[in-house]
Motif scaffolding. Sequence first.
Motif, PDB file in Angstrom:
ATOM      1  N   LEU A  88       0.824  -1.209   0.000  1.00  0.00           N
ATOM      2  CA  LEU A  88       0.000   0.000   0.000  1.00  0.00           C
ATOM      3  C   LEU A  88       0.860   1.261   0.000  1.00  0.00           C
ATOM      4  CD1 LEU A  88      -2.762  -1.109   2.527  1.00  0.00           C
ATOM      5  CD2 LEU A  88      -3.089  -0.667   0.084  1.00  0.00           C
ATOM      6  N   ALA A  89       1.930   1.290   0.786  1.00  0.00           N
ATOM      7  CA  ALA A  89       2.818   2.450   0.809  1.00  0.00           C
ATOM      8  C   ALA A  89       3.464   2.653  -0.563  1.00  0.00           C
ATOM      9  CB  ALA A  89       3.891   2.273   1.877  1.00  0.00           C
ATOM     10  N   THR A  90       3.819   1.552  -1.205  1.00  0.00           N
ATOM     11  CA  THR A  90       4.431   1.639  -2.534  1.00  0.00           C
ATOM     12  C   THR A  90       3.452   2.223  -3.539  1.00  0.00           C
ATOM     13  OG1 THR A  90       5.833  -0.272  -2.048  1.00  0.00           O
ATOM     14  CG2 THR A  90       5.560   0.326  -4.362  1.00  0.00           C
ATOM     15  N   ALA A  91       2.213   1.730  -3.527  1.00  0.00           N
ATOM     16  CA  ALA A  91       1.206   2.234  -4.466  1.00  0.00           C
ATOM     17  C   ALA A  91       0.836   3.686  -4.162  1.00  0.00           C
ATOM     18  CB  ALA A  91      -0.037   1.346  -4.424  1.00  0.00           C
ATOM     19  N   LEU A  92       0.833   4.058  -2.898  1.00  0.00           N
ATOM     20  CA  LEU A  92       0.568   5.456  -2.556  1.00  0.00           C
ATOM     21  C   LEU A  92       1.626   6.380  -3.154  1.00  0.00           C
ATOM     22  CD1 LEU A  92      -0.580   5.110   1.165  1.00  0.00           C
ATOM     23  CD2 LEU A  92      -1.866   6.255  -0.654  1.00  0.00           C
ATOM     24  N   GLN A  93       2.880   5.956  -3.094  1.00  0.00           N
ATOM     25  CA  GLN A  93       3.950   6.767  -3.647  1.00  0.00           C
ATOM     26  C   GLN A  93       3.961   6.755  -5.169  1.00  0.00           C
ATOM     27  OE1 GLN A  93       6.046   8.986  -2.707  1.00  0.00           O
ATOM     28  NE2 GLN A  93       7.166   9.080  -4.649  1.00  0.00           N
ATOM     29  N   GLU A  94       3.789   5.586  -5.747  1.00  0.00           N
ATOM     30  CA  GLU A  94       3.941   5.443  -7.203  1.00  0.00           C
ATOM     31  C   GLU A  94       2.773   6.039  -7.984  1.00  0.00           C
ATOM     32  OE1 GLU A  94       6.570   4.579  -8.629  1.00  0.00           O
ATOM     33  OE2 GLU A  94       7.724   3.483  -7.138  1.00  0.00           O
ATOM     34  N   SER A  95       1.561   5.907  -7.458  1.00  0.00           N
ATOM     35  CA  SER A  95       0.394   6.315  -8.256  1.00  0.00           C
ATOM     36  C   SER A  95      -0.674   7.042  -7.444  1.00  0.00           C
ATOM     37  CB  SER A  95      -0.256   5.079  -8.874  1.00  0.00           C
ATOM     38  OG  SER A  95      -0.818   4.249  -7.859  1.00  0.00           O
ATOM     39  N   GLY A  96      -0.465   7.219  -6.141  1.00  0.00           N
ATOM     40  CA  GLY A  96      -1.524   7.765  -5.317  1.00  0.00           C
ATOM     41  C   GLY A  96      -2.717   6.832  -5.228  1.00  0.00           C
ATOM     42  N   LEU A  97      -2.453   5.514  -5.347  1.00  0.00           N
ATOM     43  CA  LEU A  97      -3.500   4.486  -5.329  1.00  0.00           C
ATOM     44  C   LEU A  97      -4.505   4.682  -6.460  1.00  0.00           C
ATOM     45  CD1 LEU A  97      -4.301   3.840  -1.554  1.00  0.00           C
ATOM     46  CD2 LEU A  97      -3.485   2.171  -3.212  1.00  0.00           C
ATOM     47  N   ARG A  98      -4.005   5.154  -7.595  1.00  0.00           N
ATOM     48  CA  ARG A  98      -4.844   5.284  -8.797  1.00  0.00           C
ATOM     49  C   ARG A  98      -4.246   4.429  -9.900  1.00  0.00           C
ATOM     50  NH1 ARG A  98      -4.256  11.097 -10.128  1.00  0.00           N
ATOM     51  NH2 ARG A  98      -2.329  10.814  -8.956  1.00  0.00           N
ATOM     52  N   ASN A  99      -5.106   3.827 -10.673  1.00  0.00           N
ATOM     53  CA  ASN A  99      -4.650   2.935 -11.735  1.00  0.00           C
ATOM     54  C   ASN A  99      -4.312   3.759 -12.981  1.00  0.00           C
ATOM     55  OD1 ASN A  99      -4.039   0.514 -12.997  1.00  0.00           O
ATOM     56  ND2 ASN A  99      -6.145   0.143 -13.647  1.00  0.00           N
TER      57      ASN A  99
END
Length: 338
Positions: A88-99
């Motif tokens: 989750l932390a990785t996705a928050l940084q990489e995309s803001g949890l957006r696809n």
Amino acid sequence: MPKPSPSPKRRGRLLRFGAACVVLSAVAGYVVVQYVSGGTDDPGCRVVSGGAGGATYEFTPEQAVNAATIAAVGTDRAMPERAVAIALATALQESGLRNLAHGDRDSLGLFQQRPSQGWGTEKQVTDPAYAADIFYEHLAKVPDYTELPLTVAAQRVQRSGYPEAYAKHEPDATVLAAALTGTTAATLTCNGRSAADATATGPEAVRAALARDFGRDALQQAGAENGARDGAQDASAASSPAPEAPAAESSGRTVTLPVTENTTAGGRSVGERGWQLAHWAVANASALRIERVSYAGREWVSGNTDSRWRATGSTSTEAAGSTGAGGGAGGVRIVTAQ
């Protein structure tokens, strides 16, 4: 002859009139937005830590759906809660949890994975369930990743040019992971107002989304009856439930997912599994037009700005499953709009 310039007094009146028009326009726009949206503001979802006076993280329904998928895929792989927090932390940084359908060079999706670097095809890395699954596949190969600082573990997978950036998302990711793995009970809420593009409704849509996120095996154990994550496009083709678990019950707009010792996965307790499913349903409420979710003597109802989990007054279930770490009660009841 040129027209004389307005007097300083008249210019002042004109400026004040113009400023008043701007303010009135802004107020009118705000009122219209509030009317159309039912009086609620983004982000629409909220998670709090299990402890008193703990941290709070607010996020959008779109982010909630993606976060719930990441957590579901992780528990389906029997990954620990720490792994889910790292993802989750990785996705928050990489995309803001957006696809995302764009990124640096050919980076795409929740984790900004690059097809040219062997992460999969463009279609695969923009499928949130696939993207999460392959992230966990790489993370599982990192020796002792649960003992590493989050930013180090994430960097071992991502090979980012800014590895220190993951650390700032750890508090939010930790609170979110606890809710979406069921460790904490009744801690995730959303306003539940239907998204403008929410077209999938009814019990079948709920089952298809469950199959997409949790996969066939986990759903068979949970009593659901639709196909595997990699075949979620045809999830309407029912599969046989596991012999030891009853099939999910449907009645009109309601789907009931049994939560028993036979339905847990990855060593998780009954209560944790139940709260994971309940929080998953709330996270998907806007997308799937879910109106009501109940479990373990608590109920969430869409359409309220606070959208708190409230006691249902059921004495038979209120004590059992009241915390994520222990107990469990019957099943998770999901009521859809149609």
